[in-house]
Design an enzyme around this catalytic site. Structure first.
Site, PDB file in Angstrom:
ATOM      1  N   ASN A   7       0.872  -1.174   0.000  1.00  0.00           N
ATOM      2  CA  ASN A   7       0.000   0.000   0.000  1.00  0.00           C
ATOM      3  C   ASN A   7       0.912   1.228   0.000  1.00  0.00           C
ATOM      4  OD1 ASN A   7      -1.785   2.061   0.502  1.00  0.00           O
ATOM      5  ND2 ASN A   7      -2.719   1.108   2.300  1.00  0.00           N
ATOM      6  N   ARG A  91      -2.609  -2.079  -3.353  1.00  0.00           N
ATOM      7  CA  ARG A  91      -3.792  -1.278  -3.076  1.00  0.00           C
ATOM      8  C   ARG A  91      -3.689  -0.014  -3.927  1.00  0.00           C
ATOM      9  NH1 ARG A  91      -5.131   3.206   1.168  1.00  0.00           N
ATOM     10  NH2 ARG A  91      -7.244   3.546   0.462  1.00  0.00           N
ATOM     11  N   HIS A 180     -12.665   3.795  -0.400  1.00  0.00           N
ATOM     12  CA  HIS A 180     -12.739   2.797   0.692  1.00  0.00           C
ATOM     13  C   HIS A 180     -13.482   1.538   0.242  1.00  0.00           C
ATOM     14  CE1 HIS A 180     -12.653   6.247   3.900  1.00  0.00           C
ATOM     15  NE2 HIS A 180     -11.436   5.746   3.747  1.00  0.00           N
ATOM     16  N   ARG A 241     -10.768  16.638   6.829  1.00  0.00           N
ATOM     17  CA  ARG A 241     -11.539  17.033   5.643  1.00  0.00           C
ATOM     18  C   ARG A 241     -12.934  17.501   6.048  1.00  0.00           C
ATOM     19  NH1 ARG A 241     -10.529  11.522   2.977  1.00  0.00           N
ATOM     20  NH2 ARG A 241      -8.308  11.628   2.545  1.00  0.00           N
ATOM     21  N   GLU A 385      -8.655  -4.613   4.954  1.00  0.00           N
ATOM     22  CA  GLU A 385      -8.482  -4.370   3.529  1.00  0.00           C
ATOM     23  C   GLU A 385      -7.336  -5.205   2.961  1.00  0.00           C
ATOM     24  OE1 GLU A 385      -8.651  -0.298   5.005  1.00  0.00           O
ATOM     25  OE2 GLU A 385      -9.252   0.270   2.983  1.00  0.00           O
TER      26      GLU A 385
END
Ligand code: ADP
Length: 398
Positions: A7, A91, A180, A241, A385
């Site tokens: 990743n 990923r 996601h 965010r 994940e």
């Protein structure tokens, strides 16, 4: 079969080596400060002490070089030779319009990912650097790309087309992609498995609440809507965010003298929990401040809870019903107060928690938190994940 999952972020690279199909993690770790000062590699093996080294990491290939060196090291390693790694899974945040499923990575895939860097400027280049690095260091080993966007590719047009001139979709690929996806896919399938049900028979809302957060509506195993959009900026309030805001705020601030970069930084890095509380982007710090009476920390959390509730209502309407609500990721898995508050006063939808079970559930377990008789079942499912990526990689590399 040993599968290495990579990743790659802009200045970091996470890795996990799996034994598949068991899903056993043999080793994992993190390279930090790639391309900047302070390079560090942390290497972990189950049941052993962590190993940490400070070393300059000029680029992603150099970081990968360290990963392979540590994995095969006589003392710290877990395999004798690189050739034991039979496949590498990457990923990848953005698969654009074309890459709608996990796939083997070839030149065509890399060229396509390069062509969509303009809509994925932060995550695209490091992911491509990670793939190139792997190719150079592990020539001939099959590589698989697993995209955060692909699970969302089943959304209907009415959910992914923005109501702006259609040419902007046709010419500039501006649409809702959603992110996601690998996490939403994992927890949705896991909860169906835990309930002993076929995912095709379930209407599920998955709440991935971490530093970045998104909520997804999944009907019969297919995504029908999700909160993140063209970028991971849209949706609910996150660590730094803003989530969705009136777009005119952007143009207004620019008309007042802020540059596009400054507005982008403000919305992406200085908003959310951090921006409202003025304390931190870390939910634990904000929760502690709120508990100590800090009004703005309390407000930041209220905005978060309220945003989640609104989307649960909206997505239930979108699916004409709801069978399962799932909480996952750092906040979703650990913050029992958030789960309790979000699920409070939702009995009109059939959601009701067993507050005692919610309070005492052990970390890291898949658990049904619902009150007896609740029509909608509410679960906490720890996301994984990397395991999902390893599964796709093993399947496609065979
Ligand atoms: P990322 O999106 O970076 O993968 P994570 O899924 O690890 O992030 O989530 C990180 C967030 O989870 C942080 O805001 C952290 O404060 C929060 N978190 C972790 N443990 C708890 C807890 N016990 N209570 C509340 N929030 C928590």
């Amino acid at each position: 079969m040993k599968v290495l999952v990579i990743n790659a972020g802009s200045s970091s690279l996470k890795y996990q080596l799996f034994e598949m199909p068991e899903g056993k993690v043999l080793a994992k770790g993190l390279c930090e400060c790639i391309g900047i000062e302070g390079g560090t590699v942390t290497h972990k093996r189950p049941g052993k002490d962590d190993y940490k080294i400070q070393t300059p990491l000029d680029n992603h290939e150099a970081a990968l070089g360290w990963v392979l060196k540590l994995l095969t090291d006589a003392e710290l390693g877990v395999i004798a030779d690189i050739s034991e790694i039979e496949a590498v899974g990457h990923r990848i945040a953005h698969g654009g319009e074309k890459l709608r499923e996990s796939c083997l990575i070839d030149d065509e895939v890399i060229n396509y990912l390069e062509s969509i860097v303009p809509i994925n400027p932060l995550h695209g280049p490091p992911a491509i650097a990670g793939m190139r690095g792997c190719r150079n260091l592990m020539a001939g080993v099959p590589m698989v790309g697993v995209f955060d966007t692909s699970f969302h590719s089943t959304m209907p047009e009415k959910a992914y087309i923005y109501p702006i001139p259609y040419e902007l979709y046709e010419q500039k690929s501006i649409r809702r992609y959603g992110f996601h996806g690998t996490s939403h896919r994992y927890v949705a399938h896991k909860v169906a498995e835990c309930m002993g049900k076929d995912i095709k028979d379930l209407k599920i809302i998955t709440c991935h609440l971490g530093n970045g957060s998104s909520i997804t509506a999944i009907d019969g195993g297919k995504v029908v809507d999700t909160t993140m959009g063209f970028t991971p900026q849209e949706g609910i309030l996150m660590g730094t965010r803003s989530g969705s805001v009136d777009p005119t705020i952007v143009t207004y601030l620019q008309s007042q003298g802020m540059t596009a970069d400054e507005v982008e930084k403000m919305l992406n890095k200085q908003s959310g929990l951090l921006g409202v509380s003025g304390k931190s982007s870390d939910a634990r710090v904000v929760c502690d401040a709120a508990a100590a009476g800090d009004k703005r920390a309390q407000l930041a959390l209220q905005i978060l809870y309220y945003g989640i509730k609104k989307y649960i209502g909206a997505f239930t309407a979108a699916m004409n019903g709801l069978d399962v609500l799932v909480f996952t990721a750092g906040i979703g898995e650990n913050d029992r107060d958030l789960r309790a508050i979000v699920c409070r006063d939702m009995d009109y939808l059939g959601i009701a928690l067993d507050e005692e079970v919610n309070k005492t559930v052990a970390r890291g377990t898949n658990a049904d938190l619902s009150a007896a008789g609740a029509r909608v079942r509410t679960w906490v499912i720890p996301t994984d994940e990397e395991y999902m990526i390893a599964q796709d990689t093993a399947r496609l590399a065979k």
